[in-house]
Scaffold this active site. Structure first.
Site, PDB file in Angstrom:
ATOM      1  N   GLU A 258       1.123  -2.110  -2.166  1.00 28.27           N
ATOM      2  CA  GLU A 258       1.763  -1.036  -2.644  1.00 28.27           C
ATOM      3  C   GLU A 258       3.267  -1.436  -3.191  1.00 28.27           C
ATOM      4  O   GLU A 258       4.075  -2.275  -2.501  1.00 28.27           O
ATOM      5  CB  GLU A 258       1.921  -0.302  -1.524  1.00 28.27           C
TER       6      GLU A 258
ATOM      7  N   ASP B 295       1.914  -8.562  -1.855  1.00 27.62           N
ATOM      8  CA  ASP B 295       2.025  -7.372  -1.382  1.00 27.62           C
ATOM      9  C   ASP B 295       1.048  -6.539  -2.431  1.00 27.62           C
ATOM     10  O   ASP B 295       1.076  -6.694  -3.372  1.00 27.62           O
ATOM     11  CB  ASP B 295       3.350  -7.076  -1.357  1.00 27.62           C
TER      12      ASP B 295
END
Lengths: 202, 202
Positions: B9, B7
């Site tokens: 952010e 991932d």
């Protein structure tokens, strides 16, 4: 959304086994699938030769470290990565390619892997998937990407023809003559321009 | 053969809309899917606000250029890329993420894309695929990869749970309490160690 899939040997780096044969002084390792079309048989034969010469992974990597990417390859890839996602797809092995990937700024590489014993001896190899280039391009398409592909050899034709745009790069006269419908380029500048142009067509 | 899916952010860079709201002085852009669970509706509302403020892609990118990756993220990623292939998977948009990817050394990013008019106005957006993280991890598995995944949010749980090894990173207390079986880390050093260890298990 576009992603560019590039063959590695012949496009960004020299043919690794041929360069390795020269750098290590073991000319018989120049044997390719042209001489032995059964890849599995060829690889087992190669591993036998390496073992005969007492070459484990460490020694092999030390030799591969002396091999450089093709002139201009790093600059081409650096520029390409500013405007396109890029995946390198190769039938080589991660462990052999590693020193070259370092010199290319660690682009993402999808290839195969070696089985290495604790003493460094290469005991076997594992192919990631059948028809790895075409299969990978299709998997990327299945998750929403439009692919652009380029390579120099017969085993690149599948991904080139299955892609939204595909280009031969520094291919043989025979392949270029047999596939006149595929644009063929000789310089990184031409290839970069063709990829850019393909991405602008929506 | 392993590939690490991360991932973006909250793991490598700040939440882009929140950082953008602060950097641009438009606090209402802090609204997230917690406030408006319909992502499509939220994005259309965000694009409306941008238009209202006369912000096209160029102005937005200029603001995003001021945002930095999280401290240590570049070093973490540089180290990870020496021993694992890495794909970043994000629900953000290529065009927004671009300035941050440059600062991270152009890792490969799978995300969504914007529709931009010739005058720079953002007119729409295109989501790459449904449930992009889980779907991407499954596509990678279908072409011979074993995946290792890490993220901080609810939308990372699918890829974390579908992977050979999965880790929460800087997640919320609620998620950590609800999923006690998923190892949770707070530092890049811990995450790097966990990924390395997972790759050693054959």
């Amino acid at each position: 959304m576009y992603i560019t899939c590039l063959d590695v040997e012949g496009v960004l780096v020299p043919e690794i086994w041929i360069a390795f044969a020269e750098a290590s002084g073991i000319p018989e390792l120049k044997k390719t699938t042209r001489d032995e079309p059964d890849y599995d048989k060829l690889m087992r034969w190669r591993l036998g030769i390496l073992k005969e010469h007492g070459l484990g992974l460490k020694e092999i990597q030390a030799t591969i470290e002396k091999i450089d990417p093709l002139p201009g390859a790093r600059e081409f890839l650096d520029e390409l990565r500013t405007f396109s996602q890029v995946i390198l797809i190769s039938d080589t092995f991660t462990e052999f390619a590693a020193p070259l990937m370092k010199k290319l700024g660690y682009p993402t590489l999808f290839c195969n892997s070696l089985e290495v014993a604790d003493n460094g001896e290469i005991t076997g190899f594992k192919m990631r998937v059948e028809q790895s280039k075409l299969t990978t391009v299709k998997a990327l398409q299945s998750i929403g990407f439009e692919t652009i592909a380029s390579g120099d050899s017969y085993n690149d034709l599948g991904m080139i023809q299955a892609s939204k745009a595909g280009f031969l790069f520094r291919s043989t006269d025979k392949i270029k003559a047999d596939y006149p419908q595929i644009p063929a380029y000789e310089t990184y500048e031409e290839l970069l321009g063709a990829i850019k142009k393909a991405m602008e067509e929506k």
